[in-house]
Design an enzyme around this catalytic site. Sequence first.
Site, PDB file in Angstrom:
ATOM      1  N   TYR A 126      49.014  37.390  60.675  1.00 53.72           N
ATOM      2  CA  TYR A 126      50.068  38.322  60.301  1.00 53.72           C
ATOM      3  C   TYR A 126      49.436  39.601  59.775  1.00 53.72           C
ATOM      4  O   TYR A 126      48.702  39.580  58.785  1.00 53.72           O
ATOM      5  CB  TYR A 126      51.007  37.725  59.240  1.00 53.72           C
ATOM      6  CG  TYR A 126      52.109  38.695  58.931  1.00 53.72           C
ATOM      7  CD1 TYR A 126      53.128  38.894  59.867  1.00 53.72           C
ATOM      8  CD2 TYR A 126      52.088  39.476  57.788  1.00 53.72           C
ATOM      9  CE1 TYR A 126      54.119  39.852  59.641  1.00 53.72           C
ATOM     10  CE2 TYR A 126      53.073  40.423  57.557  1.00 53.72           C
ATOM     11  CZ  TYR A 126      54.079  40.599  58.480  1.00 53.72           C
ATOM     12  OH  TYR A 126      55.053  41.545  58.275  1.00 53.72           O
TER      13      TYR A 126
ATOM     14  N   GLN B 242      60.375  36.489  59.406  1.00 56.95           N
ATOM     15  CA  GLN B 242      60.700  36.038  60.772  1.00 56.95           C
ATOM     16  C   GLN B 242      59.433  35.817  61.612  1.00 56.95           C
ATOM     17  O   GLN B 242      59.404  34.934  62.483  1.00 56.95           O
ATOM     18  CB  GLN B 242      61.686  36.996  61.469  1.00 56.95           C
ATOM     19  CG  GLN B 242      61.247  38.438  61.608  1.00 56.95           C
ATOM     20  CD  GLN B 242      61.612  39.292  60.399  1.00 56.95           C
ATOM     21  OE1 GLN B 242      61.704  38.810  59.275  1.00 56.95           O
ATOM     22  NE2 GLN B 242      61.798  40.585  60.624  1.00 56.95           N
TER      23      GLN B 242
ATOM     24  N   ASN C  23      54.319  40.857  52.136  1.00 63.19           N
ATOM     25  CA  ASN C  23      55.150  41.075  50.954  1.00 63.19           C
ATOM     26  C   ASN C  23      55.688  39.729  50.456  1.00 63.19           C
ATOM     27  O   ASN C  23      55.329  38.675  50.960  1.00 63.19           O
ATOM     28  CB  ASN C  23      56.282  42.058  51.270  1.00 63.19           C
ATOM     29  CG  ASN C  23      57.162  41.552  52.409  1.00 63.19           C
ATOM     30  OD1 ASN C  23      57.223  40.350  52.681  1.00 63.19           O
ATOM     31  ND2 ASN C  23      57.843  42.462  53.067  1.00 63.19           N
TER      32      ASN C  23
ATOM     33  N   SER D  20      48.013  42.375  45.187  1.00 64.29           N
ATOM     34  CA  SER D  20      46.579  42.550  44.999  1.00 64.29           C
ATOM     35  C   SER D  20      46.246  42.931  43.545  1.00 64.29           C
ATOM     36  O   SER D  20      47.077  43.500  42.853  1.00 64.29           O
ATOM     37  CB  SER D  20      46.094  43.633  45.956  1.00 64.29           C
ATOM     38  OG  SER D  20      44.710  43.553  46.132  1.00 64.29           O
TER      39      SER D  20
ATOM     40  N   GLN E   7      42.988  50.113  43.371  1.00 60.79           N
ATOM     41  CA  GLN E   7      43.819  48.916  43.354  1.00 60.79           C
ATOM     42  C   GLN E   7      45.281  49.277  43.168  1.00 60.79           C
ATOM     43  O   GLN E   7      46.160  48.768  43.861  1.00 60.79           O
ATOM     44  CB  GLN E   7      43.358  47.994  42.222  1.00 60.79           C
ATOM     45  CG  GLN E   7      44.011  46.651  42.250  1.00 60.79           C
ATOM     46  CD  GLN E   7      43.845  46.019  43.609  1.00 60.79           C
ATOM     47  OE1 GLN E   7      42.740  45.901  44.115  1.00 60.79           O
ATOM     48  NE2 GLN E   7      44.937  45.645  44.231  1.00 60.79           N
TER      49      GLN E   7
ATOM     50  N   HIS F 141      47.763  50.250  46.011  1.00 61.81           N
ATOM     51  CA  HIS F 141      48.209  49.277  47.005  1.00 61.81           C
ATOM     52  C   HIS F 141      49.714  49.065  46.962  1.00 61.81           C
ATOM     53  O   HIS F 141      50.373  49.025  47.999  1.00 61.81           O
ATOM     54  CB  HIS F 141      47.507  47.932  46.806  1.00 61.81           C
ATOM     55  CG  HIS F 141      46.284  47.799  47.654  1.00 61.81           C
ATOM     56  ND1 HIS F 141      46.350  47.751  49.023  1.00 61.81           N
ATOM     57  CD2 HIS F 141      44.984  47.721  47.328  1.00 61.81           C
ATOM     58  CE1 HIS F 141      45.112  47.649  49.506  1.00 61.81           C
ATOM     59  NE2 HIS F 141      44.259  47.639  48.499  1.00 61.81           N
TER      60      HIS F 141
ATOM     61  N   GLU G 274      41.391  38.350  41.616  1.00 66.54           N
ATOM     62  CA  GLU G 274      41.104  38.417  43.054  1.00 66.54           C
ATOM     63  C   GLU G 274      39.798  39.205  43.262  1.00 66.54           C
ATOM     64  O   GLU G 274      38.911  38.769  43.982  1.00 66.54           O
ATOM     65  CB  GLU G 274      42.268  39.121  43.760  1.00 66.54           C
ATOM     66  CG  GLU G 274      42.059  39.300  45.252  1.00 66.54           C
ATOM     67  CD  GLU G 274      43.088  40.230  45.886  1.00 66.54           C
ATOM     68  OE1 GLU G 274      43.743  41.007  45.155  1.00 66.54           O
ATOM     69  OE2 GLU G 274      43.226  40.189  47.127  1.00 66.54           O
ATOM     70  N   HIS G 275      39.718  40.371  42.620  1.00 69.16           N
ATOM     71  CA  HIS G 275      38.496  41.189  42.668  1.00 69.16           C
ATOM     72  C   HIS G 275      37.967  41.364  41.265  1.00 69.16           C
ATOM     73  O   HIS G 275      38.720  41.708  40.359  1.00 69.16           O
ATOM     74  CB  HIS G 275      38.777  42.586  43.219  1.00 69.16           C
ATOM     75  CG  HIS G 275      39.474  42.596  44.539  1.00 69.16           C
ATOM     76  ND1 HIS G 275      40.845  42.726  44.650  1.00 69.16           N
ATOM     77  CD2 HIS G 275      38.996  42.498  45.803  1.00 69.16           C
ATOM     78  CE1 HIS G 275      41.169  42.708  45.932  1.00 69.16           C
ATOM     79  NE2 HIS G 275      40.089  42.565  46.660  1.00 69.16           N
TER      80      HIS G 275
ATOM     81  N   ASP H  38      36.498  46.045  50.707  1.00 65.21           N
ATOM     82  CA  ASP H  38      37.831  46.108  51.325  1.00 65.21           C
ATOM     83  C   ASP H  38      37.719  46.450  52.807  1.00 65.21           C
ATOM     84  O   ASP H  38      38.547  46.035  53.608  1.00 65.21           O
ATOM     85  CB  ASP H  38      38.683  47.192  50.649  1.00 65.21           C
ATOM     86  CG  ASP H  38      39.354  46.689  49.380  1.00 65.21           C
ATOM     87  OD1 ASP H  38      39.196  45.508  49.061  1.00 65.21           O
ATOM     88  OD2 ASP H  38      40.039  47.496  48.721  1.00 65.21           O
TER      89      ASP H  38
ATOM     90  N   GLU I 219      39.934  -6.131  47.518  1.00 64.68           N
ATOM     91  CA  GLU I 219      41.250  -5.509  47.732  1.00 64.68           C
ATOM     92  C   GLU I 219      42.211  -6.456  48.439  1.00 64.68           C
ATOM     93  O   GLU I 219      43.338  -6.076  48.745  1.00 64.68           O
ATOM     94  CB  GLU I 219      41.074  -4.193  48.521  1.00 64.68           C
ATOM     95  CG  GLU I 219      40.263  -3.171  47.735  1.00 64.68           C
ATOM     96  CD  GLU I 219      40.254  -1.776  48.353  1.00 64.68           C
ATOM     97  OE1 GLU I 219      40.659  -1.630  49.524  1.00 64.68           O
ATOM     98  OE2 GLU I 219      39.847  -0.844  47.647  1.00 64.68           O
TER      99      GLU I 219
ATOM    100  N   HIS J 140      40.247  -6.150  57.186  1.00 66.15           N
ATOM    101  CA  HIS J 140      39.135  -5.212  56.979  1.00 66.15           C
ATOM    102  C   HIS J 140      37.806  -5.981  56.942  1.00 66.15           C
ATOM    103  O   HIS J 140      36.831  -5.591  57.561  1.00 66.15           O
ATOM    104  CB  HIS J 140      39.296  -4.454  55.653  1.00 66.15           C
ATOM    105  CG  HIS J 140      40.280  -3.335  55.692  1.00 66.15           C
ATOM    106  ND1 HIS J 140      41.631  -3.525  55.840  1.00 66.15           N
ATOM    107  CD2 HIS J 140      40.107  -1.989  55.612  1.00 66.15           C
ATOM    108  CE1 HIS J 140      42.244  -2.367  55.828  1.00 66.15           C
ATOM    109  NE2 HIS J 140      41.341  -1.398  55.701  1.00 66.15           N
TER     110      HIS J 140
HETATM  111  N1  HSO Z   1      42.277  45.330  48.503  1.00 71.91           N
HETATM  112  C1  HSO Z   1      43.025  44.684  49.573  1.00 71.91           C
HETATM  113  C2  HSO Z   1      42.419  44.918  50.929  1.00 71.91           C
HETATM  114  C3  HSO Z   1      42.533  46.304  51.463  1.00 71.91           C
HETATM  115  N2  HSO Z   1      42.276  47.430  50.793  1.00 71.91           N
HETATM  116  C4  HSO Z   1      42.889  46.692  52.709  1.00 71.91           C
HETATM  117  C5  HSO Z   1      42.428  48.460  51.597  1.00 71.91           C
HETATM  118  N3  HSO Z   1      42.824  48.037  52.758  1.00 71.91           N
HETATM  119  C6  HSO Z   1      43.081  43.175  49.288  1.00 71.91           C
HETATM  120  O1  HSO Z   1      41.846  42.611  49.064  1.00 71.91           O
HETATM  121 ZN    ZN Z   2      42.192  47.542  48.667  1.00 69.17          ZN
END
Ligand code: HSO
Ligand code: ZN
Length: 442
Positions: A136, A198, A221, A246, A268, A271, A335-336, A369, A423, A428
């Site tokens: 996706y 979907q 999302n 993120s 960050q 985003h 995450e980072h 990234d 057992e 077995h």
């Molecule tokens: N920081 C996002 C990845 C991304 N940054 C794509 C820019 N484009 C998630 O790790």
């Molecule tokens: Zn990023």
Amino acid sequence: SKAPPSGGGGGFVFHYSDLSANDIARLVQRNVDPANEIRALVEEVIEHVKQNGDSALIDYAQKFDKVELTKLYLDRAELEEIASAVSEDQQEALQTAYANIYKFHKAQLKTEDKVETMPGVTCWRELRAIEKVGLYIPGGTAVLPSTFLMLGIPARIAGCSEIVVCSPPQKNGKVNAFIAYVALMLGINKVYLVGGSQAVAAMAYGTETITKVDKIFGPGNQFVTKAKTIIQSTTTTAIDMPAGPSEVLVIADRSAKPAYVAADLLAQAEHGIDSQSILVCTSQDIADKTLAEVQKQLAVLPRAEIAKQALDNSYIIITQDLDEAMNFSNEYAPEHLILATEQWKDLTPKIINAGSVFLGNLTPESAGDYASGTNHTLPTSSYARAYSGVSVDSFVKKITFQYLTEEGIQNIGPSVEILAEMEGLHAHRNAVSVRMGTNKNT
Ligand code: HSO
Ligand code: ZN
């Protein structure tokens, strides 16, 4: 400093020493509920796609993407046409990213040694690609061709036989040129013009034109993420991980450069409004200097509105030293994680929970990234406590094998017979005994 608000809200500066265990638990909590209100909506979408297949997808393209589709995918000729708009500079940058990501991920494919656990008993594991995978590729406020590289390259290296790609259509009924270009780089000749929950439903159940896949990958999302968690528990299709908004956590001491730290926090924040940028630093002075830089850099960002809202949802923690900072980071499980300190070598062994780590003052998250080689599909919302980021491993199964010789069955047989007896499972026991010539019934 103020008391932390419930629900991990932010825009505050806290002193670590003032925080109780409860305060910390509340601060590190994120993305707690939002998806629950949308469960009903997503369930309805999944059901509609399950019942009506392609026609449901055409309906949703009209309803959500505001586009009248006559065909649900772009074929190779159409992708080539769209991709021709990519400039030479852009092609080169995409190729640099491709080469580095390929190189790093290729090295993950390792053959394990066979292990003789006792004489004549040999066990080993072999990799087999997951046959059908679904990628996706989001196309909301920011279209992310880099995500396509991050998922497509390991899928190719693993050797998946079918790679289904879904990305929401733009108003013109196409995908953007970079997505088309990456598809061609990966040797993918079809991109389905399907977005949101979907798309997840279509790949989990299959439709007239979209193949049902074994595993679905990719960020999205709240609707996409909710759909992934629903289909994971209601179908036989697996998912990579429940990836939420993120986030980054930067640990900074006096050796950090405020302008660099600010740039990382803002990268960050741009985003999405639900992104989080956490600064953990060893003095008020670092916090003040960084905040001043943030204001300066924010003023000229095209996505300032988004970044500002994300920063309102963020906070700063001031600690006594780097060890305290690392304690908080391990609780947050970012995450980072960026170690903006010259002491990064001492700190690295103390990292327990993090998705991807950026060491020292010259290593921005942006490098990872896009182009250094590591994957940017990573566990968010504290899932880094137990999950790893996407890698070639995510696209394979590891199958165990074993082979017993005559010596092997004689060696292992007596133990297995006793264990089976313990057992009460006599069939077995017999499966071993008949081969050893000790079966009391023969
Ligand atoms: N920081 C996002 C990845 C991304 N940054 C794509 C820019 N484009 C998630 O790790
Ligand atoms: Zn990023």
